[in-house]
Design an enzyme around this catalytic site. Structure first.
Site, PDB file in Angstrom:
ATOM      1  N   ILE A 271       0.848  -1.197   0.000  1.00 59.17           N
ATOM      2  CA  ILE A 271       0.000   0.000   0.000  1.00 59.17           C
ATOM      3  C   ILE A 271       0.880   1.241   0.000  1.00 59.17           C
ATOM      4  CG2 ILE A 271      -1.727   1.279   1.318  1.00 59.17           C
ATOM      5  CD1 ILE A 271      -2.475  -1.438   2.608  1.00 59.17           C
TER       6      ILE A 271
ATOM      7  N   LEU B  19       8.017  -2.413  -6.651  1.00 53.82           N
ATOM      8  CA  LEU B  19       7.507  -1.067  -6.897  1.00 53.82           C
ATOM      9  C   LEU B  19       7.363  -0.297  -5.590  1.00 53.82           C
ATOM     10  CD1 LEU B  19       6.488   1.153  -8.732  1.00 53.82           C
ATOM     11  CD2 LEU B  19       4.256   0.010  -8.775  1.00 53.82           C
ATOM     12  N   LYS B  20       6.966  -0.967  -4.525  1.00 57.10           N
ATOM     13  CA  LYS B  20       6.865  -0.325  -3.204  1.00 57.10           C
ATOM     14  C   LYS B  20       8.233   0.205  -2.764  1.00 57.10           C
ATOM     15  CE  LYS B  20       5.237   0.626   0.958  1.00 57.10           C
ATOM     16  NZ  LYS B  20       4.315   1.670   1.254  1.00 57.10           N
ATOM     17  N   LEU B  21       9.295  -0.556  -3.042  1.00 54.06           N
ATOM     18  CA  LEU B  21      10.649  -0.081  -2.728  1.00 54.06           C
ATOM     19  C   LEU B  21      10.986   1.178  -3.519  1.00 54.06           C
ATOM     20  CD1 LEU B  21      12.637  -3.437  -2.549  1.00 54.06           C
ATOM     21  CD2 LEU B  21      11.941  -1.983  -0.639  1.00 54.06           C
TER      22      LEU B  21
ATOM     23  N   ASN C 106       9.024   4.025  -1.974  1.00 54.88           N
ATOM     24  CA  ASN C 106       9.626   4.429  -0.692  1.00 54.88           C
ATOM     25  C   ASN C 106      10.910   5.213  -0.889  1.00 54.88           C
ATOM     26  OD1 ASN C 106       7.575   3.391   0.818  1.00 54.88           O
ATOM     27  ND2 ASN C 106       8.687   1.604   1.536  1.00 54.88           N
TER      28      ASN C 106
END
Length: 118
Positions: free
Chosen positions: A5, A54-56, A59
């Site tokens: 998320i 993609l979350k990395l 972030n």
């Protein structure tokens, strides 16, 4: 499926999150209606693990933006600028971002202010 998320706690409370889903497309199609009801956007990214990657990426960009915001706000506070005026101008102009809108007031009220700020 991996479904990271993007969004802060305040955004989660208001359903303003983005879901990134990786895994089998058929599973995604089954869970998407639920995710669409509780977030603002749901994106199928690809195979299992792609959403976590993609979350990395998200972030990394987020933390670099946050670091820049902290540096800028600290500079302004140390120069004696009014924190509310800074926040208003920053969130109204080209330097605005969801991060600054969501966390900027906390940044101005936090430890920065007690360490030689205005």
């Amino acid at each position: 499926m991996d479904v990271p998320i993007s969004g802060a706690a305040s955004q989660a409370r208001t359903g303003n999150m983005v879901f990134m889903a990786g895994g089998k497309r058929s599973v995604f199609d089954q869970v998407r209606p639920v995710l669409d009801r509780i977030g603002k956007k749901t994106v199928y990214v690809g195979k299992n693990g792609d959403a976590a990657m993609l979350k990395l990426v998200v972030n990394l960009i987020l933390y670099l933006t946050e670091g820049a915001a902290i540096e800028g706000l600290t500079l302004g506070l140390k120069a004696g600028l009014d924190p509310q005026i800074m926040y208003d101008v920053i969130t109204s102009g080209a330097a605005s971002s969801d991060l600054v809108i969501t966390r900027g007031k906390d940044m101005l009220a936090g430890p920065i202010r007690t360490q030689g700020g205005r």
